[in-house]
Scaffold this motif. Sequence first.
Motif, short mmCIF file in Angstrom:
data_model
loop_
_atom_site.label_atom_id
_atom_site.label_comp_id
_atom_site.label_asym_id
_atom_site.label_seq_id
_atom_site.Cartn_x
_atom_site.Cartn_y
_atom_site.Cartn_z
N PRO A 52 3.22 -6.42 -0.11
CA PRO A 52 4.64 -6.60 0.28
C PRO A 52 4.83 -7.29 1.62
O PRO A 52 5.95 -7.62 1.97
N LEU A 53 3.74 -7.50 2.39
CA LEU A 53 3.91 -8.01 3.76
C LEU A 53 4.54 -9.40 3.80
O LEU A 53 5.23 -9.75 4.76
N ARG A 75 -4.42 -2.30 -4.91
CA ARG A 75 -3.79 -3.01 -6.01
C ARG A 75 -2.57 -2.25 -6.52
O ARG A 75 -2.52 -1.03 -6.46
N TYR A 76 -1.61 -2.99 -7.02
CA TYR A 76 -0.46 -2.41 -7.70
C TYR A 76 -0.89 -1.92 -9.08
O TYR A 76 -1.98 -2.28 -9.57
N PRO A 77 -0.06 -1.10 -9.73
CA PRO A 77 -0.41 -0.60 -11.07
C PRO A 77 -0.73 -1.70 -12.08
O PRO A 77 -1.51 -1.47 -13.01
N ASP A 78 -0.15 -2.89 -11.89
CA ASP A 78 -0.42 -3.98 -12.83
C ASP A 78 -1.70 -4.74 -12.50
O ASP A 78 -2.04 -5.72 -13.17
N GLY A 79 -2.43 -4.28 -11.46
CA GLY A 79 -3.69 -4.91 -11.09
C GLY A 79 -3.59 -6.00 -10.04
O GLY A 79 -4.62 -6.47 -9.54
N SER A 80 -2.38 -6.40 -9.65
CA SER A 80 -2.23 -7.44 -8.63
C SER A 80 -2.51 -6.86 -7.24
O SER A 80 -2.33 -5.66 -7.00
N LEU A 81 -2.93 -7.72 -6.33
CA LEU A 81 -3.31 -7.30 -4.98
C LEU A 81 -2.10 -6.86 -4.16
O LEU A 81 -1.00 -7.39 -4.32
N CYS A 82 -2.35 -5.92 -3.26
CA CYS A 82 -1.32 -5.39 -2.37
C CYS A 82 -1.85 -5.45 -0.94
O CYS A 82 -3.02 -5.14 -0.69
N SER A 83 -1.01 -5.85 0.01
CA SER A 83 -1.48 -6.06 1.39
C SER A 83 -1.34 -4.84 2.29
O SER A 83 -1.54 -4.94 3.50
N THR A 84 -0.98 -3.67 1.73
CA THR A 84 -1.01 -2.42 2.48
C THR A 84 -1.57 -1.33 1.57
O THR A 84 -1.71 -1.51 0.37
N TRP A 85 -1.86 -0.18 2.19
CA TRP A 85 -2.07 1.03 1.40
C TRP A 85 -0.70 1.58 1.05
O TRP A 85 0.14 1.80 1.94
N ARG A 86 -0.45 1.86 -0.20
CA ARG A 86 0.85 2.37 -0.65
C ARG A 86 0.82 3.89 -0.61
O ARG A 86 0.76 4.57 -1.63
N CYS A 87 0.86 4.44 0.60
CA CYS A 87 0.78 5.89 0.76
C CYS A 87 1.42 6.29 2.09
O CYS A 87 1.55 5.47 3.00
N LEU A 88 1.80 7.56 2.17
CA LEU A 88 2.42 8.09 3.39
C LEU A 88 1.34 8.58 4.34
O LEU A 88 0.48 9.38 3.95
N MET A 89 1.37 8.10 5.58
CA MET A 89 0.44 8.53 6.62
C MET A 89 1.25 9.12 7.77
O MET A 89 1.74 8.39 8.64
#
Length: 211
Positions: free
Chosen positions: A67-68, A155-169
């Motif tokens: 998403p960046l 990666r997103y659920p569809d397998g595409s790359l993601c530029s962050t960790w999708r999680c709460l820290m």
Amino acid sequence: MAHMECYGAPLDTSKAVDSEGILGYIKAVGCLYAITGDAMYLDRMREAFAYECSFRFCWNSPVGVPPLNEVGWSSCGGSVTSTSNAHIHPMSSVAIEDMVYYLRYRNDTYIASRLCDAVGWSCQTYNLKDGEYGYGRVGWMSERFCHCQGFLDERYPDGSLCSTWRCLMPWAAGAILDGLTGLYWDVMPHDELPTVTMVSRAMGCVHDEKG
């Protein structure tokens, strides 16, 4: 007495040179200056800031992966974890208050400019609305921001790359809150991002090197 270095402690850095260890040292010498009034500790703070800023981006590295690349995110002002784990993370935002403290006693335009970078990065790195960074609620943020394609592994659920960790820290959000509240909140305007001129104006009445 033993010679020690301010790096290699975090478990995820594999004993590599890192940016986290110096943060505790910066706070320690700041406390020592407040207690003793000895300007030597301000000199040590300046040296430590120079080391920490060697990990901090002073430019934007455009990212082509969501998403960046979709939210106006900038690497400028972000600090990488270590030479082993070189994604950008928010821990160094805790140094914002220490930079403000130092600038109350030293007129240093370089540190003022890096303070502005750090504040700007910290203000744009968490969800301002639900799902802004591809997940989560308002105020949520991650700890891993991939400033170049070489760090992509999420990666997103569809397998595409993601530029962050999708999680709460929670610690990551805590680091931002620690930096932007306290002394910074007390002395700087709240309705706009800082400039070097604004910082100098806010600190200019205190440069007397008295604790």
